[in-house]
Design a protein around this motif. Structure first.
Motif, mmCIF file in Angstrom:
data_model
loop_
_atom_site.group_PDB
_atom_site.id
_atom_site.type_symbol
_atom_site.label_atom_id
_atom_site.label_comp_id
_atom_site.label_asym_id
_atom_site.label_seq_id
_atom_site.Cartn_x
_atom_site.Cartn_y
_atom_site.Cartn_z
ATOM 1 N N GLY A 156 0.677 -1.228 -0.056
ATOM 2 C CA GLY A 156 0.073 0.121 0.051
ATOM 3 C C GLY A 156 0.798 1.153 0.011
ATOM 4 O O GLY A 156 1.818 1.353 -0.749
ATOM 5 N N GLU A 157 0.649 2.173 0.802
ATOM 6 C CA GLU A 157 1.286 3.325 1.031
ATOM 7 C C GLU A 157 1.689 3.544 2.525
ATOM 8 O O GLU A 157 1.237 2.913 3.451
ATOM 9 C CB GLU A 157 0.265 4.508 0.732
ATOM 10 C CG GLU A 157 -0.155 4.593 -0.711
ATOM 11 C CD GLU A 157 0.771 4.772 -1.799
ATOM 12 O OE1 GLU A 157 1.789 5.320 -1.352
ATOM 13 O OE2 GLU A 157 0.689 4.032 -3.111
ATOM 14 N N CYS B 67 1.075 5.807 4.720
ATOM 15 C CA CYS B 67 -0.129 6.316 5.456
ATOM 16 C C CYS B 67 -1.091 5.324 5.521
ATOM 17 O O CYS B 67 -1.888 5.444 6.774
ATOM 18 C CB CYS B 67 -0.612 7.573 4.968
ATOM 19 S SG CYS B 67 -1.393 7.231 3.392
ATOM 20 N N SER B 68 -1.284 4.523 4.972
ATOM 21 C CA SER B 68 -2.414 3.315 5.218
ATOM 22 C C SER B 68 -1.648 1.872 4.438
ATOM 23 O O SER B 68 -1.759 1.905 3.171
ATOM 24 C CB SER B 68 -3.629 3.705 4.595
ATOM 25 O OG SER B 68 -3.601 3.692 3.002
ATOM 26 N N ASN B 69 -1.074 1.134 5.074
ATOM 27 C CA ASN B 69 -0.544 -0.288 4.496
ATOM 28 C C ASN B 69 -1.341 -1.245 5.168
ATOM 29 O O ASN B 69 -1.714 -1.346 6.329
ATOM 30 C CB ASN B 69 0.891 -0.369 4.694
ATOM 31 C CG ASN B 69 1.265 -0.018 5.967
ATOM 32 O OD1 ASN B 69 1.247 -0.905 6.813
ATOM 33 N ND2 ASN B 69 1.883 1.178 6.439
ATOM 34 N N VAL B 70 -1.038 -2.513 4.502
ATOM 35 C CA VAL B 70 -1.434 -3.753 5.116
ATOM 36 C C VAL B 70 -0.105 -4.467 5.310
ATOM 37 O O VAL B 70 0.623 -4.780 4.432
ATOM 38 C CB VAL B 70 -2.235 -4.641 4.057
ATOM 39 C CG1 VAL B 70 -2.533 -5.870 4.331
ATOM 40 C CG2 VAL B 70 -3.541 -3.873 3.678
#
Length: 173
Positions: A162-163, A165-168
């Motif tokens: 992901g990124e 700031c918001s990842n898995v």
């Protein structure tokens, strides 16, 4: 303005352990053209050698100059190995490369070739994010993410998708 005076400091960005890996940077923008053998078969199903050879002779092979050529058959016809060899004989002096299979399979192969040259040890003990969004003009097949993850897992401390700031989270050693 210092951090004590209220300046916002991006500690994630400053960390040399967090690395974002954008697989799109390995995209090869050479056009990929497709050749469906079905269009050269009798009734789209039967390979008649004489007619097949004649149709290949009359085909415009120059259109593949400097491009990739993907050869496949969209019908359930049984295609002899020599048919692919004949196509290669005609196209090889024009096409940058010739591949038997689907366009997506070839796209994976192009990425794989470039990713094989990556020094994966450079990611040792790093927190790696495989960038998640790819544009339509530079597609990254799922198989490429699988390949990159397989190469990264032996070295990374943590693998994410992901990124920043918001990842898995995907893997942690």
């Amino acid at each position: 303005m210092s951090e004590q005076q209220g300046e916002i400091v991006n500690k994630v960005k400053q960390s040399n352990k967090l690395v974002t890996l954008d697989l799109q940077k390995y995209f090869d923008d050479t056009p990929i053209l497709e050749f469906d053998i079905k269009d050269y078969l009798y009734e789209g199903l039967i390979l008649k050698e004489k007619e097949f050879r004649a149709r290949l002779e009359n085909h415009d092979w120059e259109q593949y100059a400097g491009k990739y050529l993907v050869v496949y058959c969209s019908s359930d016809a049984i295609i002899s190995k020599w048919a692919y060899m004949l196509i290669a004989g005609h196209a090889s002096s024009y096409a940058k490369d010739i591949f038997k299979g689907t366009k997506e399979d070839f796209l994976f192969e192009l990425y794989r070739r470039k990713l094989e040259n990556v020094n994966w040890k450079d990611y040792k003990d790093k927190f790696v994010i495989l960038k998640g969004c790819s544009s339509k003009d530079k597609p990254v097949p799922e198989s490429v993410y699988l390949f990159a993850a397989k190469k990264l897992v032996p070295y990374v401390k943590k693998l994410m998708y992901g990124e920043a700031c918001s990842n898995v989270p995907v893997y942690r050693s």
